[in-house]
Design a protein around this motif. Structure first.
Motif, PDB file in Angstrom:
ATOM      1  N   MET A  67       0.953  -1.074  -0.062  1.00 28.71           N
ATOM      2  CA  MET A  67      -0.069   0.035  -0.010  1.00 28.71           C
ATOM      3  C   MET A  67       0.873   1.373   0.002  1.00 28.71           C
ATOM      4  SD  MET A  67      -2.934  -1.317   2.902  1.00 28.71           S
ATOM      5  CE  MET A  67      -3.978   0.029   2.692  1.00 28.71           C
ATOM      6  N   VAL A  68       1.882   1.235   0.912  1.00 23.96           N
ATOM      7  CA  VAL A  68       2.833   2.465   0.842  1.00 23.96           C
ATOM      8  C   VAL A  68       3.493   2.476  -0.257  1.00 23.96           C
ATOM      9  CG1 VAL A  68       4.716   3.407   1.896  1.00 23.96           C
ATOM     10  CG2 VAL A  68       3.166   2.336   3.340  1.00 23.96           C
TER      11      VAL A  68
ATOM     12  N   VAL B  40       1.803   4.714  -3.438  1.00 29.87           N
ATOM     13  CA  VAL B  40       1.629   5.714  -3.189  1.00 29.87           C
ATOM     14  C   VAL B  40       3.055   6.608  -3.640  1.00 29.87           C
ATOM     15  CG1 VAL B  40       1.288   7.865  -1.757  1.00 29.87           C
ATOM     16  CG2 VAL B  40      -0.477   6.082  -1.717  1.00 29.87           C
TER      17      VAL B  40
ATOM     18  N   LEU C 137      -8.065   4.884   2.001  1.00 31.52           N
ATOM     19  CA  LEU C 137      -7.114   5.286   1.449  1.00 31.52           C
ATOM     20  C   LEU C 137      -7.451   5.831   0.144  1.00 31.52           C
ATOM     21  CD1 LEU C 137      -4.163   3.067   2.416  1.00 31.52           C
ATOM     22  CD2 LEU C 137      -4.685   5.193   3.184  1.00 31.52           C
TER      23      LEU C 137
ATOM     24  N   GLY D 171      -7.598   9.586  -1.130  1.00 30.90           N
ATOM     25  CA  GLY D 171      -6.489   9.770  -2.313  1.00 30.90           C
ATOM     26  C   GLY D 171      -5.891  11.256  -2.610  1.00 30.90           C
TER      27      GLY D 171
ATOM     28  N   LEU E 210      -3.696  12.152   0.449  1.00 28.31           N
ATOM     29  CA  LEU E 210      -2.483  11.397   0.520  1.00 28.31           C
ATOM     30  C   LEU E 210      -1.279  11.281  -0.755  1.00 28.31           C
ATOM     31  CD1 LEU E 210      -4.331   8.198   1.990  1.00 28.31           C
ATOM     32  CD2 LEU E 210      -3.395  10.360   3.135  1.00 28.31           C
TER      33      LEU E 210
ATOM     34  N   VAL F 184       0.590   8.076   3.646  1.00 27.37           N
ATOM     35  CA  VAL F 184      -0.164   6.663   3.876  1.00 27.37           C
ATOM     36  C   VAL F 184       0.248   6.000   5.091  1.00 27.37           C
ATOM     37  CG1 VAL F 184      -0.440   4.491   2.680  1.00 27.37           C
ATOM     38  CG2 VAL F 184      -0.017   6.399   1.114  1.00 27.37           C
TER      39      VAL F 184
ATOM     40  N   GLN G  57      -1.777   6.724   8.012  1.00 30.20           N
ATOM     41  CA  GLN G  57      -3.133   6.326   8.176  1.00 30.20           C
ATOM     42  C   GLN G  57      -3.152   4.916   8.372  1.00 30.20           C
ATOM     43  OE1 GLN G  57      -5.824   8.207   7.647  1.00 30.20           O
ATOM     44  NE2 GLN G  57      -4.792   9.930   7.723  1.00 30.20           N
TER      45      GLN G  57
END
Length: 210
Positions: free
Chosen positions: A94-95, A98, A165, A169, A172, A178, A181
């Motif tokens: 996920m990190v 972004v 997220l 969006g 972030l 990210v 969160q």
């Protein structure tokens, strides 16, 4: 070593990418609902029938990146280092998405989706499908069957985090955003998983209350 795709497969992939990009550019320019399949076919220089050979519906074109994301997450979980928790893998995935940044077109498509209640609900439904790849990985960590409710519950919580997220969006922008969160969510779920891994307390030796 995996075999390289053949010429036919490469041509099909290029056609799929051409259709998707042409459609996404039209969605960004005209709006999703104002763009028709004939419009997309003309922009991609293919027939409408060809579009259906690659995408079941216009909505599937809009969310074409989701299929790639789901495949990438499944691969990351399947290839995670020995001993690495599925939670860690999902968090890093996920990190990193972004951190990789978004193109201007990606941002325009994001606005197109989030400004429309129906499309936003469809996005949530698609994100929920990530449970299909997360739950089995959590089950392996627990040594539990895939049908066990515990990995299903954790996977559902993680997809809820994906939704969060997605909804945020626009604000972030960095990996740090990210992480701020998602890390509390990961910490909460890890605590729950640790508790689930503990053997049930044997109450047979406890004194009977008077």
């Amino acid at each position: 070593m995996s075999a390289q795709p053949g010429l036919r497969e490469r041509k099909k992939q290029r056609t799929r990418e051409t259709i998707a990009r042409a459609a996404r550019e039209l969605f960004a320019e005209r709006g999703y609902h104002a763009t028709t399949l004939p419009d997309i076919a003309e922009a991609a220089d293919v027939s409408t029938r060809t579009i259906f050979a690659y995408f079941p519906s216009k909505e599937d074109i809009l969310f074409s990146d989701f299929v790639l994301m789901k495949q990438a997450l499944a691969q990351a979980l399947a290839e995670r280092p020995e001993g690495e928790e599925a939670l860690v893998t999902v968090r890093e995935f996920m990190v990193s998405r972004v951190a990789a940044g978004k193109s201007k077109l990606d941002e325009q498509i994001g606005r197109c989706i989030h400004d429309d209640d129906t499309l936003r609900s469809h996005l949530r439904a698609r994100l929920a499908q990530l449970e299909e790849v997360i739950a089995p990985a959590i089950a392996r960590d627990l040594g539990a069957p895939e049908a066990d409710f515990r990995p299903q519950l954790v996977a559902a919580s993680l997809t809820a985090a994906f939704n969060l997220l997605s909804e945020r969006g626009r604000t972030l922008r960095t990996a740090e955003d990210v992480a701020a969160q998602i890390d509390p969510v990961i910490a909460f779920l890890r605590g729950g998983l640790d508790a689930l891994k503990e053997p049930a307390k044997d109450r047979s030796t406890e004194p009977t209350p008077l």
